[in-house]
Design a protein around this motif. Structure first.
Motif, PDB file in Angstrom:
ATOM      1  N   ARG A 138      16.605   0.552  -2.192  1.00  0.00           N
ATOM      2  CA  ARG A 138      15.245   1.436  -2.670  1.00  0.00           C
ATOM      3  C   ARG A 138      14.368   0.319  -3.125  1.00  0.00           C
ATOM      4  O   ARG A 138      14.717  -0.694  -3.475  1.00  0.00           O
ATOM      5  CB  ARG A 138      15.509   2.397  -3.608  1.00  0.00           C
ATOM      6  CG  ARG A 138      16.518   3.566  -3.409  1.00  0.00           C
ATOM      7  CD  ARG A 138      16.789   4.373  -4.630  1.00  0.00           C
ATOM      8  NE  ARG A 138      17.385   3.900  -5.551  1.00  0.00           N
ATOM      9  CZ  ARG A 138      17.172   3.525  -7.013  1.00  0.00           C
ATOM     10  NH1 ARG A 138      16.045   4.223  -7.408  1.00  0.00           N
ATOM     11  NH2 ARG A 138      18.185   2.963  -7.744  1.00  0.00           N
ATOM     12  N   ILE A 139      13.019   0.382  -2.537  1.00  0.00           N
ATOM     13  CA  ILE A 139      12.229  -0.577  -2.751  1.00  0.00           C
ATOM     14  C   ILE A 139      11.057  -0.160  -3.670  1.00  0.00           C
ATOM     15  O   ILE A 139      10.479   0.954  -3.673  1.00  0.00           O
ATOM     16  CB  ILE A 139      11.493  -1.220  -1.261  1.00  0.00           C
ATOM     17  CG1 ILE A 139      12.730  -1.792  -0.465  1.00  0.00           C
ATOM     18  CG2 ILE A 139      10.720  -2.139  -1.752  1.00  0.00           C
ATOM     19  CD1 ILE A 139      12.366  -1.858   0.941  1.00  0.00           C
ATOM     20  N   GLN A 140      10.644  -0.944  -4.747  1.00  0.00           N
ATOM     21  CA  GLN A 140       9.710  -0.580  -5.525  1.00  0.00           C
ATOM     22  C   GLN A 140       8.778  -1.667  -5.890  1.00  0.00           C
ATOM     23  O   GLN A 140       9.075  -2.789  -5.863  1.00  0.00           O
ATOM     24  CB  GLN A 140      10.332   0.042  -7.016  1.00  0.00           C
ATOM     25  CG  GLN A 140      11.270   0.900  -6.884  1.00  0.00           C
ATOM     26  CD  GLN A 140      11.872   1.423  -8.343  1.00  0.00           C
ATOM     27  OE1 GLN A 140      11.973   0.381  -9.022  1.00  0.00           O
ATOM     28  NE2 GLN A 140      12.519   2.474  -8.516  1.00  0.00           N
ATOM     29  N   ILE A 163       0.981  -1.194  -0.067  1.00  0.00           N
ATOM     30  CA  ILE A 163       0.004  -0.015   0.226  1.00  0.00           C
ATOM     31  C   ILE A 163       0.881   1.397  -0.022  1.00  0.00           C
ATOM     32  O   ILE A 163       0.712   2.187  -0.844  1.00  0.00           O
ATOM     33  CB  ILE A 163      -1.063  -0.025   1.192  1.00  0.00           C
ATOM     34  CG1 ILE A 163      -1.925  -1.201   1.029  1.00  0.00           C
ATOM     35  CG2 ILE A 163      -1.570   1.272   1.362  1.00  0.00           C
ATOM     36  CD1 ILE A 163      -2.905  -1.090   0.013  1.00  0.00           C
ATOM     37  N   LYS A 164       1.950   1.134   0.985  1.00  0.00           N
ATOM     38  CA  LYS A 164       2.853   2.516   0.985  1.00  0.00           C
ATOM     39  C   LYS A 164       3.454   2.607  -0.241  1.00  0.00           C
ATOM     40  O   LYS A 164       4.010   3.717  -0.805  1.00  0.00           O
ATOM     41  CB  LYS A 164       3.658   2.417   2.025  1.00  0.00           C
ATOM     42  CG  LYS A 164       2.815   2.909   3.411  1.00  0.00           C
ATOM     43  CD  LYS A 164       2.307   4.220   3.204  1.00  0.00           C
ATOM     44  CE  LYS A 164       1.429   4.662   4.226  1.00  0.00           C
ATOM     45  NZ  LYS A 164       0.541   5.485   4.117  1.00  0.00           N
ATOM     46  N   LEU A 165       3.931   1.457  -1.118  1.00  0.00           N
ATOM     47  CA  LEU A 165       5.007   1.618  -2.105  1.00  0.00           C
ATOM     48  C   LEU A 165       3.863   2.138  -3.384  1.00  0.00           C
ATOM     49  O   LEU A 165       4.402   2.593  -4.160  1.00  0.00           O
ATOM     50  CB  LEU A 165       5.565   0.114  -2.159  1.00  0.00           C
ATOM     51  CG  LEU A 165       6.668  -0.048  -1.339  1.00  0.00           C
ATOM     52  CD1 LEU A 165       6.918  -1.498  -1.437  1.00  0.00           C
ATOM     53  CD2 LEU A 165       7.664   0.965  -1.818  1.00  0.00           C
ATOM     54  N   TYR A 166       2.733   1.629  -3.406  1.00  0.00           N
ATOM     55  CA  TYR A 166       1.773   2.163  -4.353  1.00  0.00           C
ATOM     56  C   TYR A 166       1.613   3.568  -4.188  1.00  0.00           C
ATOM     57  O   TYR A 166       1.628   4.360  -5.346  1.00  0.00           O
ATOM     58  CB  TYR A 166       0.379   1.499  -4.313  1.00  0.00           C
ATOM     59  CG  TYR A 166       0.271   0.033  -4.575  1.00  0.00           C
ATOM     60  CD1 TYR A 166       0.984  -0.762  -5.391  1.00  0.00           C
ATOM     61  CD2 TYR A 166      -0.701  -0.658  -3.849  1.00  0.00           C
ATOM     62  CE1 TYR A 166       0.882  -1.834  -5.766  1.00  0.00           C
ATOM     63  CE2 TYR A 166      -0.996  -2.091  -4.054  1.00  0.00           C
ATOM     64  CZ  TYR A 166      -0.383  -2.500  -5.004  1.00  0.00           C
ATOM     65  OH  TYR A 166      -0.370  -4.019  -5.377  1.00  0.00           O
ATOM     66  N   GLU A 167       1.526   4.121  -3.018  1.00  0.00           N
ATOM     67  CA  GLU A 167       1.478   5.438  -2.743  1.00  0.00           C
ATOM     68  C   GLU A 167       2.626   6.212  -3.175  1.00  0.00           C
ATOM     69  O   GLU A 167       2.365   7.557  -3.430  1.00  0.00           O
ATOM     70  CB  GLU A 167       0.822   5.825  -1.387  1.00  0.00           C
ATOM     71  CG  GLU A 167      -0.419   5.396  -1.147  1.00  0.00           C
ATOM     72  CD  GLU A 167      -0.753   5.284   0.375  1.00  0.00           C
ATOM     73  OE1 GLU A 167       0.122   5.718   1.163  1.00  0.00           O
ATOM     74  OE2 GLU A 167      -1.707   4.798   1.169  1.00  0.00           O
TER      75      GLU A 167
END
Length: 143
Positions: free
Chosen positions: A91-93, A41-45
């Motif tokens: 970095r995470i994607q 969720i936080k990565l989508y945002e």
């Protein structure tokens, strides 16, 4: 009368556990757990975050985040990229696979919200949210 704080804690605990069961069931076929979806969720945002960012956002220790991130990476939902400015971090994607299931995750969350708040108006929800936030902030700042 029982201690109001004991009752309060009991109901929060029940709601939290039932939510975990619900999300685990809804996302079972995607192999995403209630302990993992929050990072997606936080990565989508945000498109891209570090493990340190996630630790600050969720107030979760880095070891727990590392386990969840590793699991999501093994499942193909995220990728870690060496941070060029700090070789010790990544970095995470999200991956294409994660983007393809984004709607399923948001639909599961909406279904839960609809289930538990069907007879609660927006003003009451806002009030409960504000109260829980204020109590959480006090708990975090107790030291």
């Amino acid at each position: 009368m029982k201690n109001i704080y004991e009752e309060f804690g009991r109901w929060i605990s029940i709601l939290y556990r039932q939510f975990q069961i619900f999300i685990n069931n809804e996302l079972k076929d995607l192999n995403i757990t209630s302990g993992e979806y929050i990072y997606l969720i936080k990565l989508y945002e945000n498109k891209e975050l570090t493990q340190e960012d996630l630790a600050e956002i969720y107030y979760i220790d880095k070891a727990a985040i590392t386990r969840s991130i590793k699991s999501l990476e093994d499942k193909g939902y995220i990728k870690r990229i060496k941070n060029q400015s700090d070789k010790r971090s990544y970095r995470i994607q999200v991956t294409e696979k994660a983007l393809k299931v984004k709607h399923r995750i948001y639909n599961a969350l909406k279904s839960w919200d609809d289930l538990i708040s069907s007879d609660v108006n927006d003003g009451e929800l806002k009030m409960v949210s504000d109260i829980l936030k204020n109590m959480s902030v006090k708990a975090l700042n107790r030291d």
